[in-house]
Design an enzyme around this catalytic site. Structure first.
Site, PDB file in Angstrom:
ATOM      1  N   GLY A 128       0.015  -4.212  -1.893  1.00  0.00           N
ATOM      2  CA  GLY A 128      -0.020  -2.783  -2.235  1.00  0.00           C
ATOM      3  C   GLY A 128      -0.525  -2.558  -3.642  1.00  0.00           C
ATOM      4  N   ALA A 129      -1.613  -3.257  -3.990  1.00  0.00           N
ATOM      5  CA  ALA A 129      -2.089  -3.220  -5.383  1.00  0.00           C
ATOM      6  C   ALA A 129      -3.181  -2.177  -5.599  1.00  0.00           C
ATOM      7  CB  ALA A 129      -2.598  -4.597  -5.782  1.00  0.00           C
ATOM      8  N   ASN A 130      -3.461  -1.349  -4.586  1.00  0.00           N
ATOM      9  CA  ASN A 130      -4.542  -0.386  -4.770  1.00  0.00           C
ATOM     10  C   ASN A 130      -4.090   0.892  -5.472  1.00  0.00           C
ATOM     11  OD1 ASN A 130      -3.463  -0.200  -1.824  1.00  0.00           O
ATOM     12  ND2 ASN A 130      -4.193   1.849  -2.294  1.00  0.00           N
ATOM     13  N   GLY A 132      -0.653   3.030  -7.855  1.00  0.00           N
ATOM     14  CA  GLY A 132       0.650   3.052  -8.514  1.00  0.00           C
ATOM     15  C   GLY A 132       0.982   1.804  -9.324  1.00  0.00           C
ATOM     16  N   GLY A 134       1.630  -1.260  -8.351  1.00  0.00           N
ATOM     17  CA  GLY A 134       0.895  -2.460  -7.955  1.00  0.00           C
ATOM     18  C   GLY A 134      -0.464  -2.528  -8.624  1.00  0.00           C
ATOM     19  N   SER A 257      14.464  -1.287  -5.765  1.00  0.00           N
ATOM     20  CA  SER A 257      14.714   0.017  -6.389  1.00  0.00           C
ATOM     21  C   SER A 257      16.217   0.198  -6.603  1.00  0.00           C
ATOM     22  CB  SER A 257      14.202   1.126  -5.476  1.00  0.00           C
ATOM     23  OG  SER A 257      14.694   2.368  -5.896  1.00  0.00           O
ATOM     24  N   TYR A 290      14.752   3.909   3.547  1.00  0.00           N
ATOM     25  CA  TYR A 290      14.178   3.373   2.308  1.00  0.00           C
ATOM     26  C   TYR A 290      15.251   2.615   1.518  1.00  0.00           C
ATOM     27  CZ  TYR A 290      11.902   3.268  -2.288  1.00  0.00           C
ATOM     28  OH  TYR A 290      11.354   2.860  -3.489  1.00  0.00           O
TER      29      TYR A 290
HETATM   30  N1  LIG Z   1       7.489   5.213  -7.873  1.00  0.00           N
HETATM   31  C1  LIG Z   1       8.748   5.017  -8.141  1.00  0.00           C
HETATM   32  O1  LIG Z   1       9.377   5.830  -8.804  1.00  0.00           O
HETATM   33  C2  LIG Z   1       9.454   3.806  -7.631  1.00  0.00           C
HETATM   34  C3  LIG Z   1      10.809   3.674  -7.935  1.00  0.00           C
HETATM   35  C4  LIG Z   1      11.488   2.565  -7.486  1.00  0.00           C
HETATM   36  C5  LIG Z   1      10.824   1.602  -6.756  1.00  0.00           C
HETATM   37  N2  LIG Z   1       9.505   1.757  -6.453  1.00  0.00           N
HETATM   38  C6  LIG Z   1       8.858   0.703  -5.657  1.00  0.00           C
HETATM   39  O2  LIG Z   1       7.635   0.325  -6.259  1.00  0.00           O
HETATM   40  C7  LIG Z   1       6.764  -0.214  -5.274  1.00  0.00           C
HETATM   41  C8  LIG Z   1       5.383   0.359  -5.480  1.00  0.00           C
HETATM   42  O3  LIG Z   1       5.420   1.735  -5.184  1.00  0.00           O
HETATM   43  P1  LIG Z   1       4.590   2.839  -5.976  1.00  0.00           P
HETATM   44  O4  LIG Z   1       5.563   3.756  -6.570  1.00  0.00           O
HETATM   45  O5  LIG Z   1       3.569   2.224  -6.830  1.00  0.00           O
HETATM   46  O6  LIG Z   1       3.946   3.630  -4.747  1.00  0.00           O
HETATM   47  P2  LIG Z   1       2.454   3.731  -4.202  1.00  0.00           P
HETATM   48  O7  LIG Z   1       1.530   4.177  -5.255  1.00  0.00           O
HETATM   49  O8  LIG Z   1       2.548   4.544  -2.951  1.00  0.00           O
HETATM   50  O9  LIG Z   1       2.133   2.219  -3.826  1.00  0.00           O
HETATM   51  C9  LIG Z   1       2.591   1.640  -2.658  1.00  0.00           C
HETATM   52  C10 LIG Z   1       1.550   0.656  -2.203  1.00  0.00           C
HETATM   53  O10 LIG Z   1       2.013   0.027  -1.011  1.00  0.00           O
HETATM   54  C11 LIG Z   1       0.932   0.040  -0.097  1.00  0.00           C
HETATM   55  N3  LIG Z   1       1.348  -0.022   1.298  1.00  0.00           N
HETATM   56  C12 LIG Z   1       2.009   0.906   2.021  1.00  0.00           C
HETATM   57  N4  LIG Z   1       2.128   0.495   3.302  1.00  0.00           N
HETATM   58  C13 LIG Z   1       1.513  -0.708   3.388  1.00  0.00           C
HETATM   59  C14 LIG Z   1       1.276  -1.605   4.431  1.00  0.00           C
HETATM   60  N5  LIG Z   1       1.653  -1.338   5.683  1.00  0.00           N
HETATM   61  N6  LIG Z   1       0.626  -2.758   4.171  1.00  0.00           N
HETATM   62  C15 LIG Z   1       0.187  -3.016   2.930  1.00  0.00           C
HETATM   63  N7  LIG Z   1       0.373  -2.200   1.895  1.00  0.00           N
HETATM   64  C16 LIG Z   1       1.019  -1.045   2.113  1.00  0.00           C
HETATM   65  C17 LIG Z   1       0.221   1.354  -0.361  1.00  0.00           C
HETATM   66  O11 LIG Z   1      -1.059   1.320   0.214  1.00  0.00           O
HETATM   67  P3  LIG Z   1      -1.806   2.697   0.629  1.00  0.00           P
HETATM   68  O12 LIG Z   1      -2.436   3.221  -0.602  1.00  0.00           O
HETATM   69  O13 LIG Z   1      -2.800   2.241   1.645  1.00  0.00           O
HETATM   70  O14 LIG Z   1      -0.768   3.623   1.184  1.00  0.00           O
HETATM   71  C18 LIG Z   1       0.217   1.325  -1.864  1.00  0.00           C
HETATM   72  O15 LIG Z   1      -0.830   0.538  -2.352  1.00  0.00           O
HETATM   73  C19 LIG Z   1       7.384   0.111  -3.932  1.00  0.00           C
HETATM   74  O16 LIG Z   1       7.984  -1.061  -3.408  1.00  0.00           O
HETATM   75  C20 LIG Z   1       8.456   1.132  -4.271  1.00  0.00           C
HETATM   76  O17 LIG Z   1       9.540   1.074  -3.385  1.00  0.00           O
HETATM   77  C21 LIG Z   1       8.802   2.835  -6.878  1.00  0.00           C
END
Ligand SMILES: NC(=O)c1ccc[n+]([C@@H]2O[C@H](COP(=O)([O-])OP(=O)(O)OC[C@H]3O[C@@H](n4cnc5c(N)ncnc54)[C@H](OP(=O)(O)O)[C@@H]3O)[C@@H](O)[C@H]2O)c1
Length: 411
Positions: A128-130, A132, A134, A257, A290
């Protein structure tokens, strides 16, 4: 002398001058020691200053270290065709100062942690590095020379992420590979494609996740939040375990989280209940799904560490920060509203990537794992997340789910 000192020209080397009868030598790996010919003794500390020193760099170009028949080290200068027992590195020694690990906090950015680090010998895979967190994690590693593989489900978005990183540094070694964590078949294909590259794997970041999305069943017949956040990563690590072992010391970081605290996973007998992890549509509540998946992340990380640390693979779980404005909120309007309201007060993406990067490279964490980090700081997860029996039960269930779908040899 005082005048020289005042002018900043005092002879700073004078205190390092050896008393009569002493000689400075170096060990094969560049540590300086001192030999006293009269007393027939050696010591690490300088006889006058008491400081320990080591060579600052490698042998100059054209020089080679060899050992004679008495076991004494000598140096061959191939360019000038001469041999000496004097280590040329002794001209550049530095004091051996115990460097205390730097302290980081919630304001630290990922690139700050990597300052001065050369990661050109490291291969990193980030799911999921594309976007946020990642994406920022991948960018930070790539800007420090690591070869970074963006394991993503969407080819276009992944290609755009690679382009953006290479726009920042044209020499960045980044590439995208297809991985859909909602499909065990895709996980297997990703692992096969990665292995075909014959690369080592030093850091695996299990970052991808989805939050508050409507109920959806994957092609493997499981609820998708559970499979994407946990089971897909579980199987990915199984598939890449041999590569990680060969690259040991290797590290796995699982992005969890704080929301893991608001749930549990076990039935009345203390066993992990599949109906809680992968509920049918009528019992599904997206936020709870979640939270449960994020609890799975910590339990998995701890159990993985218990199982793989004997092979030099350590594993830690992290909380990246609260309500950071990534794409994660986009599945539900209420989350989008809350994330918008919180936006001025939350971490930047770079700060969000910091704890992951810290756990992946901090020298003080070498060999350490089974821990949970927030703001680059070890903290205690919920009691449930620390429960070893629950972690073992989740592992067993996850292995069964994969084996039932991929075959008994999968794990
Ligand atoms: N943002 C926050 O405040 C927060 C807080 C606590 C924990 N987190 C954790 O941080 C991590 C990163 O999340 P983020 O906040 O950076 O959100 P994000 O920008 O939505 O990034 C999530 C990534 O996961 C990918 N993904 C989703 N479904 C997938 C699948 N089936 N196979 C492969 N990749 C997939 C998404 O790809 P697509 O672009 O194709 O959807 C996207 O690249 C997550 O584990 C989240 O639970 C985030």
């Amino acid at each position: 002398m005082a005048a020289l000192k005042y002018a900043g020209l005092d002879d700073t080397d004078s205190e390092d001058e050896l008393p009569p009868g002493w000689e400075e030598r170096t060990t094969k790996d560049g540590w300086v020691y001192y030999a006293n010919h009269e007393e027939m003794k050696t010591q690490w500390e300088h006889p006058k200053t008491g400081k320990k020193r080591r060579c600052a760099g490698a042998l100059p170009y054209g020089w080679e270290q060899e050992t004679d028949e008495k076991g004494q080290i000598f140096y061959v200068d191939h360019i000038n065709k001469r041999t000496t027992y004097f280590d040329p590195r002794q001209a550049f020694t530095v004091e051996d100062v115990q460097v205390k690990p730097k302290r980081y906090d919630g304001n630290t950015a990922a690139l700050e942690i990597l300052q001065g680090r050369d990661l050109s010998d490291k291969v990193v895979v980030i799911t999921g590095a594309n976007s946020g967190i990642g994406f920022e994690t991948a960018k930070s590693f790539a800007l420090h020379g690591a070869r970074v593989i963006l394991a993503c489900r969407n080819k276009t978005r992944a290609g755009e992420a690679v382009r953006l990183i290479q726009e920042e540094w044209h020499k960045a070694q980044v590439e995208a590979m297809a991985l859909d964590l909602a499909s065990l078949r895709s996980v297997k294909e990703f692992a096969q494609a990665f292995k075909a590259k014959n690369l080592p794997l030093h850091v695996l970041v299990c970052n991808a996740g989805v939050c508050t999305q409507p109920w959806k069943m994957t092609e493997d017949g499981l609820e998708s939040t559970f499979q994407i956040c946990h089971l897909g990563h579980f199987y990915l690590v199984q598939c890449l375990q041999d590569v990680l072992r060969r690259a040991a010391p290797a590290r796995v970081v699982v992005v969890s989280s704080e929301s893991h605290r608001f749930t549990d996973l076990v039935d009345s007998c203390g066993k992990v209940d599949l109906l809680l992890l992968s509920p049918p549509k009528k019992e599904y509540w997206s936020m709870l799904a979640y939270n449960r998946a994020k609890l799975c992340n910590i339990l998995f990380s701890n159990e993985l560490h218990r199982r793989l640390s004997p092979y030099g693979i350590t594993c830690n779980a992290v909380h990246p920060g609260n309500m950071m404005y990534t794409s994660i909120h986009q599945s539900w309007w209420l989350m989008t509203l809350l994330f918008n309201l919180a936006r001025p007060f939350t971490k930047s993406m770079q700060q969000g990537a910091a704890t992951t990067v810290y756990c992946a490279v901090a020298p003080e964490l070498e060999g350490l794992g089974g821990m949970y980090f927030n703001n680059c700081f070890r903290c205690l997860p919920s009691q449930e997340a620390e429960n070893e029996a629950t972690a073992a039960s989740l592992w067993e269930l996850s292995a069964q789910l994969v084996q039932q779908r991929v075959g008994p040899q999968a794990i």
